[in-house]
Write a protein that holds these residues in place. Structure first.
Motif: not given
Length: 491
Positions: A122-131
């Motif tokens: 989840i932390p990696t996913i929330l680092a994405m520009p779309s987040a």
């Protein structure tokens, strides 16, 4: 900065293409980020800290108290929840990254993210520009909606291509999707001010990028040069890359498409027949033979020692044991130059290697759109394509390529046609509760995929950033934003 534009929008909730992601990352901050090109561990950013529950289903983020948007207003947890709910509910291409997640704000400085299943990524996913986090009030005035019906209720349209409602180091000065994006420094940025007041991202073809970077005296970056192109550049330029791209064959397992490729022995024989080392050399000095489906840039990749050795006699024996005599197969591929490499040269080498094992391959190039249509219809007996992760989480491949998943179904690989060992290995990946456990499970999943799947990994090569010698922090990142523009400085 020069790049071949892959760009549709600068709306963080819908951005999915490389050029847009790079610009959005500079305009919209995220809860966490990565340090340079290292994507192994998310670092605090808008969140000064975060922690996970033992079952990896609940993550609690504590926001820093000094972050403000470009208009000077304070960023709080309601803005975070609005932004992430909108990402989820717009149901655009990047929405899949937060599928199964929910977001709450128990107080102004705390955000809780809950997953339906264990998800240490989840932390990696929330680092994405779309987040990226947007100003909820400003977004609402522009017509944005984060409600469950946002896919139809949101009326922002193209407004966020020119409006800057993030808290990032840059704001949007101008936007032309065909030629140029201009960013200017945000004077109210809460962090360390970027060194450049203005960044111009220009749409330039690869050949002119190569010419421009060779002639540039200072402050220039080129993003699309291939490995062979880089080998001829002056030593004064700074070159960085990351092995984040895979190239693979896929053999259709649906006997209605091909009785030959539907036999698992054909995939194994072809895998033994190809010379991965020779194929990697066609991509340039930076490329390596592929050991598995996960590129080396990401956690969970197999070690180089796992690259399957070429074995022509073994390939012939597999075909004979399976009763496959003199197989003839059509290989369809996109007639494009990808990262400076003509894909026709790669499949020609595959054709030559396969012939030594008695496999006759007919090559059929198609325009990219026609190829994508054919691939999507699941009617290709044997296909070839480059691929990279949409975000730096190797486990996302399980969601796409496991038996019965979207990509697998396009090769006719249903759950019923799969070996139980592959299914069990995929289940183990999705059940892991730590990054370390998941990385280990990904390695075992790839071992099973190499043994049983219709996918045949061939080689990996790098995305590359080339910069003039006066610049610093220009390293290529596999995180999805290519180059971290706010960090670029001068010596």
């Amino acid at each position: 900065m020069s790049t071949s534009f892959v760009l549709k929008s600068l709306d963080p909730s819908t951005v999915y293409e490389a050029t847009g992601a790079m610009a959005v990352h500079a305009v919209y901050d995220t809860l966490v980020t990565f340090d340079g090109a290292d994507v192994t561990e998310a670092q605090p950013w808008l969140a000064e800290s975060f922690e996970s529950s033992a079952d990896a289903k609940t993550f609690t983020f504590t926001l820093r108290d000094d972050a403000v948007f470009a208009d000077g207003s304070t960023l709080d947890s309601e803005d975070v929840v609005f932004s992430l709910d909108r990402l989820k509910n717009l149901k655009g291409s990047p929405s899949q990254t937060v599928e199964g997640l929910s977001f709450t704000a128990p107080d102004a400085s705390t955000v809780v993210v809950t997953s339906e299943i264990p998800n240490p990524d989840i932390p990696t996913i929330l680092a994405m520009p779309s987040a990226g986090i947007m100003n909820a009030d400003a977004a609402t005035k522009l017509g944005a909606s984060a409600a469950e019906d946002a896919a139809t209720a949101d009326t922002v349209g193209n407004a966020l291509d020119t409006e800057s409602i993030g808290s990032g180091a840059y704001t949007i000065s101008s936007f032309d999707p065909s030629s140029k994006i201009v960013l200017k420094a945000n004077p109210d940025f809460w962090g360390e001010a970027p060194e450049f007041d203005r960044v111009v991202i220009q749409n330039v073809d690869v050949q002119n990028q190569e010419l421009a970077i060779q002639k540039a005296k200072n402050a220039e970056i080129a993003l699309d040069l291939s490995g062979p192109m880089v080998e001829g550049l002056p030593d004064t330029l700074t070159v960085s890359g990351s092995l984040d791209t895979s190239y693979q064959l896929s053999a259709n397992r649906d006997p209605a498409v091909s009785e030959i490729t539907a036999n698992p022995a054909f995939s194994q024989a072809l895998s033994l027949a190809v010379d991965r080392t020779a194929i990697a050399e066609l991509f340039g000095a930076d490329a390596v033979p592929a050991a598995g489906l996960v590129p080396p840039a990401f956690a969970g990749a197999l070690p180089e020692s796992d690259v399957q050795a070429r074995d022509i006699d073994g390939a012939k024996q597999l075909l004979a044991d399976a009763g496959i005599a003199n197989p003839e197969v059509e290989l369809v591929y996109p007639a494009i130059t990808y990262r400076g490499v003509d894909l026709g040269t790669i499949v020609t080498r595959v054709q030559q290697d396969a012939a030594e094992a008695g496999i006759t391959i007919t090559l059929t190039p198609q325009p990219i759109n026609a190829f994508l249509d054919s691939q999507g219809a699941g009617k290709l007996a044997l296909g070839f394509t480059p691929s990279s992760l949409n975000y730096p989480v190797a486990a996302s491949l399980v969601n796409n390529m496991a038996p019965g998943a979207g990509t697998a179904l396009r090769t006719g690989w249903t759950v019923e046609r799969a070996d139980p060992a592959v299914i069990a290995a995929g289940d183990a990946v999705l059940a892991a509760t730590t990054i370390e456990e998941r990385s280990g499970a990904m390695e075992e999943w790839q071992v099973q995929m190499n043994a049983h799947s219709p996918f045949i990994p061939l080689a990996n090569n790098s995305g590359i950033a080339v910069a003039t010698a006066d610049l610093t922090n220009t390293e290529y990142s596999p995180a999805g934003w290519i180059v971290d523009l706010p960090r670029v400085g001068t010596k």
